[in-house]
Design an enzyme around this catalytic site. Structure first.
Site, PDB file in Angstrom:
ATOM      1  N   SER A  69      -6.258  32.703  57.674  1.00 50.51           N
ATOM      2  CA  SER A  69      -4.972  33.111  56.966  1.00 50.51           C
ATOM      3  C   SER A  69      -3.895  31.921  56.718  1.00 50.51           C
ATOM      4  O   SER A  69      -4.163  31.314  57.690  1.00 50.51           O
ATOM      5  CB  SER A  69      -5.078  34.400  58.773  1.00 50.51           C
ATOM      6  OG  SER A  69      -5.621  34.792  58.380  1.00 50.51           O
TER       7      SER A  69
HETATM    8  N1  SAH Z   1      -9.508  33.151  61.095  1.00 54.20           N
HETATM    9  C1  SAH Z   1      -9.931  33.486  60.298  1.00 54.20           C
HETATM   10  C2  SAH Z   1      -9.902  34.516  59.449  1.00 54.20           C
HETATM   11  C3  SAH Z   1     -10.830  34.368  58.021  1.00 54.20           C
HETATM   12  S1  SAH Z   1     -11.258  35.657  57.175  1.00 54.20           S
HETATM   13  C4  SAH Z   1      -9.416  32.106  59.651  1.00 54.20           C
HETATM   14  O1  SAH Z   1      -8.497  31.231  60.167  1.00 54.20           O
HETATM   15  O2  SAH Z   1     -10.086  30.918  59.284  1.00 54.20           O
HETATM   16  C5  SAH Z   1     -12.018  36.659  57.740  1.00 54.20           C
HETATM   17  C6  SAH Z   1     -13.127  36.119  58.576  1.00 54.20           C
HETATM   18  O3  SAH Z   1     -14.109  37.964  58.569  1.00 54.20           O
HETATM   19  C7  SAH Z   1     -14.521  36.258  57.718  1.00 54.20           C
HETATM   20  O4  SAH Z   1     -15.275  34.619  58.245  1.00 54.20           O
HETATM   21  C8  SAH Z   1     -15.559  36.847  57.663  1.00 54.20           C
HETATM   22  O5  SAH Z   1     -16.952  36.642  57.133  1.00 54.20           O
HETATM   23  C9  SAH Z   1     -14.987  37.951  58.565  1.00 54.20           C
HETATM   24  N2  SAH Z   1     -15.542  38.963  58.857  1.00 54.20           N
HETATM   25  C10 SAH Z   1     -15.371  40.153  58.062  1.00 54.20           C
HETATM   26  N3  SAH Z   1     -16.536  41.712  58.142  1.00 54.20           N
HETATM   27  C11 SAH Z   1     -16.445  40.670  59.901  1.00 54.20           C
HETATM   28  C12 SAH Z   1     -17.585  41.872  61.150  1.00 54.20           C
HETATM   29  N4  SAH Z   1     -17.607  42.516  60.581  1.00 54.20           N
HETATM   30  N5  SAH Z   1     -17.644  40.986  62.133  1.00 54.20           N
HETATM   31  C13 SAH Z   1     -17.175  39.917  62.549  1.00 54.20           C
HETATM   32  N6  SAH Z   1     -16.936  39.236  61.043  1.00 54.20           N
HETATM   33  C14 SAH Z   1     -16.327  39.193  60.004  1.00 54.20           C
END
Ligand code: SAH
Length: 218
Positions: A69
């Site tokens: 993000s």
């Molecule tokens: N805070 C992270 C954001 C990553 S994007 C960063 O700064 O890198 C969102 C993330 O949510 C992805 O890695 C995706 O795989 C994860 N995600 C999506 N659905 C999910 C679920 N049901 N449970 C756990 N993680 C999930």
């Protein structure tokens, strides 16, 4: 910290200070959040080829179709999560590269973070270890249902967009606790739920763009 990051490491302190100044201009006022983001080396969490862009206010690819993000949205969500109070136990859904996890580790006593994509989780674990961030407990799981066996939580923050708020997450909010997540079917809005004495309140904030929450693990 591995040696190939040393070059950018020399300038990153100044670059981070500029990022913090920009966050202030964008309306972030929580000094605790700003101080935490000032010290976490964001460039270490992205691919080496993208490290020079790590402090720009943009989302960057982290593999597997996912993104880290943008700094503003991390600051905004964590400012909402804190709402000016110290945090006890926190759950992060969507560890991704682990950047926000590392920031959270500076804001909360206990951090749990769940990620559904195993290789992303393993990489995040490795990066956090490199930076000697040992507090957060990372789990390979579908975070949609929260972590009932660990909760209740003072804060839950979701980094992927849900079409509706999972009831389980509201149930895992401690009194005074807050859930911050992107929510919506066609358009997503940053949304905050609070567990107050009168019940659960919902506040719909600005439009946002997040990757979708997905079921199951991979
Ligand atoms: N805070 C992270 C954001 C990553 S994007 C960063 O700064 O890198 C969102 C993330 O949510 C992805 O890695 C995706 O795989 C994860 N995600 C999506 N659905 C999910 C679920 N049901 N449970 C756990 N993680 C999930």
């Amino acid at each position: 910290m591995s040696t190939h990051h040393v070059g950018i490491g020399m300038t990153s302190q100044r670059t981070r200070a500029r990022m913090i100044a920009r966050l202030r201009e964008q309306g972030i006022t929580d000094e605790v959040v700003l101080a935490a983001m000032e010290v976490v080396p964001r460039h270490i969490f992205v691919d080496e080829a993208l490290a020079s862009r790590a402090y720009e206010d943009i989302a960057l690819p982290i593999g597997f179709g996912q993104t880290i993000s943008q700094p503003y949205i991390v600051a905004r969500m964590l400012q909402l999560l804190r709402s000016g109070h110290a945090l006890g136990r926190v759950l992060e859904i969507g560890t991704g590269c682990g950047y926000q996890t590392a920031v959270l580790a500076k804001l909360a006593k206990e951090v749990y973070s769940v990620e559904r994509i195993a290789p992303l989780l393993n990489k995040a674990k490795q990066t956090l270890r490199e930076l000697r961030v040992y507090g957060p407990r990372l789990r390979h799981a579908d975070g949609t249902m929260g972590l009932a066996e660990v909760g209740p939580f003072d804060g839950i923050v979701m980094a992927a967009a849900a079409t509706h708020v999972p009831e389980e997450l509201l149930e895992q909010l401690a009194p005074g606790g807050r859930l911050v997540l992107p929510l919506g079917v066609n358009e997503q809005f940053l949304t905050m739920f609070e567990h107050t004495a009168e019940g659960i309140t919902e506040t719909v904030l600005e439009p946002v763009k997040f990757v979708p929450l997905k079921p199951g693990v991979s």
